[in-house]
Design an enzyme around this catalytic site. Structure first.
Site, short mmCIF file in Angstrom:
data_model
loop_
_atom_site.label_atom_id
_atom_site.label_comp_id
_atom_site.label_asym_id
_atom_site.label_seq_id
_atom_site.Cartn_x
_atom_site.Cartn_y
_atom_site.Cartn_z
N TYR A 144 0.76 -1.45 -0.15
CA TYR A 144 -0.05 0.01 0.05
C TYR A 144 0.73 1.35 0.03
O TYR A 144 0.53 2.29 -0.23
CB TYR A 144 -0.94 0.15 1.13
CG TYR A 144 -1.96 -1.10 1.15
CD1 TYR A 144 -2.34 -1.78 0.01
CD2 TYR A 144 -2.87 -1.26 2.33
CE1 TYR A 144 -3.33 -2.68 -0.01
CE2 TYR A 144 -3.61 -2.32 2.26
CZ TYR A 144 -3.97 -3.02 1.13
OH TYR A 144 -5.15 -3.93 0.97
N LYS A 195 3.49 -15.29 1.65
CA LYS A 195 3.36 -16.30 0.53
C LYS A 195 4.85 -16.59 0.11
O LYS A 195 5.28 -16.01 -0.95
CB LYS A 195 2.72 -15.50 -0.85
CG LYS A 195 1.16 -15.54 -0.31
CD LYS A 195 0.25 -16.70 -0.64
CE LYS A 195 0.09 -16.97 -2.29
NZ LYS A 195 -0.24 -18.22 -2.51
N ASP A 228 -3.09 -18.02 1.54
CA ASP A 228 -4.12 -18.45 1.20
C ASP A 228 -4.64 -19.65 1.89
O ASP A 228 -5.95 -20.00 2.13
CB ASP A 228 -3.97 -18.95 -0.28
CG ASP A 228 -2.61 -19.64 -0.56
OD1 ASP A 228 -1.74 -19.69 0.27
OD2 ASP A 228 -2.59 -20.46 -1.62
N ASP A 252 -5.20 -7.07 5.73
CA ASP A 252 -6.30 -6.08 5.61
C ASP A 252 -7.38 -7.38 5.25
O ASP A 252 -8.60 -7.23 5.74
CB ASP A 252 -5.96 -5.30 4.48
CG ASP A 252 -7.23 -4.41 3.91
OD1 ASP A 252 -8.22 -4.36 4.74
OD2 ASP A 252 -7.08 -3.67 3.15
N ASP A 256 -10.49 -8.85 8.11
CA ASP A 256 -11.73 -8.90 7.75
C ASP A 256 -12.64 -10.17 7.66
O ASP A 256 -13.74 -10.27 8.20
CB ASP A 256 -12.00 -8.14 6.55
CG ASP A 256 -12.05 -6.56 6.70
OD1 ASP A 256 -11.92 -5.99 7.60
OD2 ASP A 256 -12.65 -5.84 5.49
#
Ligand code: NAD
Length: 380
Positions: A144, A195, A228, A252, A256
């Site tokens: 970001y 990852k 994942d 992020d 959530d």
């Protein structure tokens, strides 16, 4: 209220922010009176309310107060009134400035399921009952913020968008250290997620987490999981986790996802912590994860529990008042068990009449705040 050397900046903000903060003030007053836990409280504007008064979503004076305070308790910002504000003046810029200048790099998001609300989760009760996990998201670096980034025109007439995922070893180590420290006060287990199979930042993240663990936190159990796989495991069997630490982008999304295990936005607090200074004090901001909820603002319908739990997190993490934090959390648990419900946690779109028939007590913002204080009185 007892005088104190604990300083607190209260920033109620916009929409339901001031409404839920009013209920937290009742709990703050109760703590001062009954447990001698007082604060020197300053208050200021942020977001749209600051824009209206000062033509900026956060004044330099408010920013200075935040840097000086031991902790900041934040409500929420934004609303349709300011949707057309210039980008640099958008209400959210006030919050982003606070996060940036306070260097709040570790975002703590608990996902805790209260027994009384176990049916509010979209997962089966047996999967989420008793769940209590903590997701720590790196908040100030990663994709970001990484440069270069942008959208460019290509010679063949296409356009290309690109972002840069980047992490330094120091950035990884400091957020992993927060995770290890926190795990020691919980179930002593950290799952670090990235990852590493396909990303260099993931390889570095795994190496640095492993190194830091070997150097200073061998007593904590550390496991690694690809992001994942973690997304899948969170809905398959979330109880396997205690503290999860991950980067800005994965955090992020995963935080959530984890929050939805618990049911309602009106129930979820968060903390954002900075680096410790020479005295060990960390800059810190506490806020509910919900926004300003313009659809219900001003109607006395907002659930004040997320803001109240944010205050409890503040007691625990900024002031080492774990017993007092436990008391507040227990009072909330009892009030829910007694059937008190704001509209967002009534469950499955049932109306007040149907709720009463089920033995629930539909209440508004103030009644919920009062019920919590009454329960505190009963308990202590
Ligand atoms: P929101 O969280 O404000 O609301 C989403 C839904 O959840 C709404 O239906 C709302 O009524 C409900 N809800 C949220 N909190 C509740 C509570 N405490 N009690 C009962 N119901 C609750 O998200 P949104 O609608 O996407 O955004 C509204 C505004 O808030 C926007 O301007 C957005 O930019 C801003 N926002 C601010 C923050 C923040 O201040 N940190 C976070 C998210 C959104």
């Amino acid at each position: 209220m007892a005088s104190s050397n604990r300083s607190l900046l209260v920033l109620p903000g916009d929409g339901i922010g001031p409404e839920v903060m009013n209920e937290v003030r009742k709990v703050i007053a109760w703590m001062g009176k009954k447990r001698a836990v007082g604060f020197d409280i300053a208050e200021d504007l942020v977001g749209g309310s600051s824009l209206d008064a000062h033509d900026t979503p956060l004044t330099d004076a408010a920013m200075a107060k935040a840097l000086q305070a031991d902790a900041v308790l934040f409500g929420s910002v934004g609303g349709p009134k300011w949707d057309t504000a210039d980008f640099t003046k958008k209400p959210e810029r006030g919050l982003l400035r606070l996060r940036k200048e306070m260097d709040l790099f570790a975002n703590l998001r608990p996902a805790k399921v209260f027994d009384a609300l176990v049916d509010a989760s979209s997962l089966k009760p047996e999967i989420v009952r008793g769940l209590d996990i903590m997701i720590i998201r790196e908040l100030t670096s990663g994709v970001y913020f990484g440069e270069p980034r942008g959208i460019v025109d290509l010679p063949d007439g296409q356009r290309m968008g690109f972002d840069t995922q980047r992490y330094t070893s120091g950035e990884i180590r400091r957020v992993c250290a927060v995770a290890f420290e926190l795990a020691r006060k919980r179930k002593n287990k950290v799952c670090s997620s990235e990852k590493a199979n396909v990303m260099h930042t993931g390889v570095l993240w795994r190496q640095e987490a492993t190194k830091l663990h070997a150097e200073s936190y061998k007593d904590v159990t550390l496991e690694h999981m690809y992001a994942d796989a973690l997304a899948m495991q969170l809905v398959r069997w979330p109880h396997q986790f205690d503290v999860i630490v991950t980067d800005n982008l994965f955090g992020d999304i995963l935080s959530d996802e984890a929050s939805m295990l618990t049911g309602s936005l009106g129930m979820l607090p968060s903390a954002s912590l900075g680096a410790p200074d020479a005295t060990g004090r960390r800059k810190a901001l506490y806020e509910p994860i919900h926004g300003s909820a313009p659809d219900i603002a001003g109607k006395g319908l907002a659930n004040p529990i997320a803001e109240t739990l944010s205050y409890a997190m503040m007691l625990r993490y900024s002031f080492d008042l774990g017993t007092e934090a436990d008391i507040v959390e227990k009072a909330i648990e009892n009030v829910l068990a007694a059937g008190y419900r704001t509209g967002d946690i009534l469950g499955g779109g049932i109306d007040a009449k149907a709720a009463i028939a089920k033995g629930l007590k539909p209440v508004g913002t103030q009644e919920m705040g009062d019920a919590i204080v009454k329960e505190l009185d009963r308990m202590v």
